[in-house]
Design an enzyme around this catalytic site. Structure first.
Site, PDB file in Angstrom:
ATOM      1  N   TYR A  21     -78.533  -7.259  -0.976  1.00 17.10           N
ATOM      2  CA  TYR A  21     -77.581  -6.481   0.273  1.00 17.10           C
ATOM      3  C   TYR A  21     -77.589  -7.839   1.098  1.00 17.10           C
ATOM      4  CZ  TYR A  21     -80.646  -3.210   0.567  1.00 17.10           C
ATOM      5  OH  TYR A  21     -81.789  -1.451   0.869  1.00 17.10           O
ATOM      6  N   GLN A  41     -75.904   7.835   8.797  1.00 22.03           N
ATOM      7  CA  GLN A  41     -77.006   7.417   7.631  1.00 22.03           C
ATOM      8  C   GLN A  41     -77.022   5.669   7.101  1.00 22.03           C
ATOM      9  OE1 GLN A  41     -78.968  10.369   4.308  1.00 22.03           O
ATOM     10  NE2 GLN A  41     -77.011  11.643   5.915  1.00 22.03           N
ATOM     11  N   ASN A  42     -75.610   5.804   6.988  1.00 21.65           N
ATOM     12  CA  ASN A  42     -74.928   4.545   6.938  1.00 21.65           C
ATOM     13  C   ASN A  42     -74.787   3.129   7.892  1.00 21.65           C
ATOM     14  OD1 ASN A  42     -73.404   6.143   5.617  1.00 21.65           O
ATOM     15  ND2 ASN A  42     -71.677   5.886   6.565  1.00 21.65           N
ATOM     16  N   ASP A  58     -73.066   0.257   7.757  1.00 25.78           N
ATOM     17  CA  ASP A  58     -72.474  -0.337   7.760  1.00 25.78           C
ATOM     18  C   ASP A  58     -72.003  -0.262   9.541  1.00 25.78           C
ATOM     19  OD1 ASP A  58     -70.253   1.673   8.265  1.00 25.78           O
ATOM     20  OD2 ASP A  58     -70.388   1.663   6.472  1.00 25.78           O
ATOM     21  N   HIS A  94     -80.797   4.413   9.389  1.00 25.73           N
ATOM     22  CA  HIS A  94     -81.604   3.959   8.075  1.00 25.73           C
ATOM     23  C   HIS A  94     -81.404   2.818   8.336  1.00 25.73           C
ATOM     24  CE1 HIS A  94     -81.336   7.234   5.471  1.00 25.73           C
ATOM     25  NE2 HIS A  94     -81.851   7.757   5.981  1.00 25.73           N
ATOM     26  N   CYS A 106     -90.503 -16.490   9.865  1.00 22.92           N
ATOM     27  CA  CYS A 106     -90.602 -15.826  11.376  1.00 22.92           C
ATOM     28  C   CYS A 106     -90.226 -16.800  12.598  1.00 22.92           C
ATOM     29  CB  CYS A 106     -90.962 -14.805  11.146  1.00 22.92           C
ATOM     30  SG  CYS A 106     -91.141 -13.917  13.071  1.00 22.92           S
ATOM     31  N   GLY A 158     -69.961  13.397   4.819  1.00 21.48           N
ATOM     32  CA  GLY A 158     -69.972  12.348   3.868  1.00 21.48           C
ATOM     33  C   GLY A 158     -71.318  12.767   3.842  1.00 21.48           C
ATOM     34  N   SER A 201     -74.719  13.776   0.770  1.00 26.99           N
ATOM     35  CA  SER A 201     -75.516  14.583   0.193  1.00 26.99           C
ATOM     36  C   SER A 201     -76.395  15.822   0.269  1.00 26.99           C
ATOM     37  CB  SER A 201     -75.914  13.780  -1.383  1.00 26.99           C
ATOM     38  OG  SER A 201     -76.633  12.983  -1.476  1.00 26.99           O
ATOM     39  N   ALA A 207     -63.049  12.007   4.592  1.00 25.16           N
ATOM     40  CA  ALA A 207     -63.302  11.931   5.898  1.00 25.16           C
ATOM     41  C   ALA A 207     -62.086  11.198   5.621  1.00 25.16           C
ATOM     42  CB  ALA A 207     -63.837  11.252   5.699  1.00 25.16           C
TER      43      ALA A 207
HETATM   44  P1  OAD Z   1     -74.969  10.332  -1.047  1.00 27.60           P
HETATM   45  O1  OAD Z   1     -73.812   8.962  -1.875  1.00 27.60           O
HETATM   46  O2  OAD Z   1     -76.138  10.443  -1.565  1.00 27.60           O
HETATM   47  O3  OAD Z   1     -73.263  10.783  -0.861  1.00 27.60           O
HETATM   48  C1  OAD Z   1     -72.180  10.835  -0.863  1.00 27.60           C
HETATM   49  C2  OAD Z   1     -71.535  11.841  -0.013  1.00 27.60           C
HETATM   50  O4  OAD Z   1     -69.869  11.464   0.355  1.00 27.60           O
HETATM   51  C3  OAD Z   1     -71.512  12.752  -1.675  1.00 27.60           C
HETATM   52  O5  OAD Z   1     -71.263  14.154  -1.568  1.00 27.60           O
HETATM   53  C4  OAD Z   1     -69.798  13.012  -1.979  1.00 27.60           C
HETATM   54  O6  OAD Z   1     -68.779  14.069  -2.619  1.00 27.60           O
HETATM   55  C5  OAD Z   1     -68.995  12.387  -0.840  1.00 27.60           C
HETATM   56  N1  OAD Z   1     -68.125  12.125  -0.664  1.00 27.60           N
HETATM   57  C6  OAD Z   1     -67.359  10.706  -0.951  1.00 27.60           C
HETATM   58  N2  OAD Z   1     -65.853  10.684  -0.685  1.00 27.60           N
HETATM   59  C7  OAD Z   1     -66.386  10.931   0.238  1.00 27.60           C
HETATM   60  C8  OAD Z   1     -65.220  11.121   1.250  1.00 27.60           C
HETATM   61  N3  OAD Z   1     -63.857  10.363   1.371  1.00 27.60           N
HETATM   62  N4  OAD Z   1     -65.475  11.695   2.404  1.00 27.60           N
HETATM   63  C9  OAD Z   1     -65.706  12.517   2.531  1.00 27.60           C
HETATM   64  N5  OAD Z   1     -67.180  12.969   2.086  1.00 27.60           N
HETATM   65  C10 OAD Z   1     -66.890  11.773   0.473  1.00 27.60           C
HETATM   66  O7  OAD Z   1     -74.933   9.170   0.444  1.00 27.60           O
HETATM   67  P2  OAD Z   1     -75.566   9.419   1.665  1.00 27.60           P
HETATM   68  O8  OAD Z   1     -75.868  11.005   1.500  1.00 27.60           O
HETATM   69  O9  OAD Z   1     -75.639   9.006   2.637  1.00 27.60           O
HETATM   70  O10 OAD Z   1     -80.625   5.956   1.842  1.00 27.60           O
HETATM   71  O11 OAD Z   1     -77.218   9.105   1.013  1.00 27.60           O
HETATM   72  C11 OAD Z   1     -78.286   8.944   2.029  1.00 27.60           C
HETATM   73  C12 OAD Z   1     -78.763   8.123   2.029  1.00 27.60           C
HETATM   74  O12 OAD Z   1     -79.235   7.850   0.170  1.00 27.60           O
HETATM   75  C13 OAD Z   1     -78.621   6.611   1.538  1.00 27.60           C
HETATM   76  O13 OAD Z   1     -78.812   6.437   3.527  1.00 27.60           O
HETATM   77  C14 OAD Z   1     -79.849   5.736   1.176  1.00 27.60           C
HETATM   78  C15 OAD Z   1     -78.756   6.377  -0.659  1.00 27.60           C
HETATM   79  O14 OAD Z   1     -80.563   6.335  -0.363  1.00 27.60           O
HETATM   80  C16 OAD Z   1     -81.378   4.467   2.045  1.00 27.60           C
HETATM   81  O15 OAD Z   1     -81.042   3.553   1.345  1.00 27.60           O
HETATM   82  C17 OAD Z   1     -82.448   4.632   2.289  1.00 27.60           C
END
Ligand code: OAD
Length: 262
Positions: free
Chosen positions: A68, A106-107, A109, A124, A165, A206, A208, A250
């Protein structure tokens, strides 16, 4: 301009209440790796159950902290991309016309905020805040104090901050993120659902769509009658449901889509 973008710009021009839902792909062009992309995704290199669970933290706090802190340093070393800036400008544009744009991400950052967006709903949690493992009270910690840097490859355990804490004095600090098996922050989730129920237009960028409950959020708006645009270079399970699926990234598609505004 592609026909997808042209049709989408018409929806953008008409919409007064908008929700933008973002996932890791939103920050990919800033240099933050996604979780599941084949070449660069973090989950290709690290098993989630080893890093993003409370069990993992209790069993191996050093490894989890290192991961992290490394990610926080990485995010601090990069800049928002043209997509983040376009969303921030769109939000200001609608606010000036008594409209609204809610960003729910969900990011973990802070690139939306640095790109000009306000009141971002972090479904998240955040890489830049910390709380007590036992009582949940927020605590302060400076990741830069660890000496871990963004350019160092994350491959081993280098650091364990045992910061107790201030409130309960029993627990230690943990990153204020949502780990697997944990609930989403109630207020942020409720605010996202409420915005989605009232939205005329939802733009999903962006993600999945593989992690619940965030993955179901676009459907709430769709069922309530909102138009749905998805931006993702790879099709997802949402792409067929979306009114317009834009197979682009994006930082390319958002400025194009918002060219009349930004
Ligand atoms: P993923 O890594 O599962 O998916 C990323 C998505 O972004 C994919 O569908 C890619 O095709 C797409 N992608 C890649 N480059 C891109 C770009 N330049 N512009 C637009 N899209 C692009 O990420 P998340 O769906 O955010 O949770 O994942 C969800 C959660 O899974 C995260 O928040 C995290 C992870 O486990 C926890 O840690 C609880």
């Amino acid at each position: 301009m592609s026909s997808h973008i042209q049709r989408a710009t018409e929806l953008v021009a008409e919409a007064e209440s908008v929700v933008v839902l973002t996932g890791a792909g939103m920050s990919a062009e800033s240099g933050v790796p996604t979780f599941r992309d084949a070449q660069t995704g973090l989950w290709q290199r690290f098993a989630p159950e080893q890093l993003a669970t409370e069990e993992a933290f209790r069993a191996n706090p050093s490894m989890v902290w290192t991961w992290y802190v490394w990610r926080a340093m990485l995010v601090d070393s990069v800049d928002p991309n043209a997509g983040h800036h376009a969303i921030g400008t769109w939000q200001q544009h609608l606010a000036a016309r008594d409209g609204s744009l809610t960003v729910a991400t969900q990011n973990v950052d802070d690139l939306h905020e640095r790109g000009g967006a306000q009141d971002v709903l972090h479904l998240h949690g955040s890489l830049h805040s910390y709380r007590c493992l036992e009582c949940g009270t927020p605590g302060t910690f400076d990741p830069a104090s660890t000496g871990i840097t963004a350019d160092q490859d994350f491959d081993h355990e280098t650091f364990v901050p045992t910061v107790h804490c201030d409130h309960c004095e029993l627990g230690v600090l943990r990153p204020n993120v949502v780990w697997f098996g944990e609930s989403l922050p109630e207020q942020a989730f409720a605010a996202a659902v409420s915005a989605l129920q009232q939205a005329q237009l939802v733009v999903v960028v962006g993600s999945s769509g593989l992690v619940q409950p965030a993955a179901s959020l676009p459907l709430i708006a769709h069922e309530a009658g909102a138009s749905l645009i998805e931006i993702n270079p790879a099709a997802t399970t949402l792409s067929d449901t979306a009114d317009i699926y834009i197979p682009s990234t994006a930082a390319v598609a958002l400025p194009e889509l918002l060219a009349d505004i930004v």
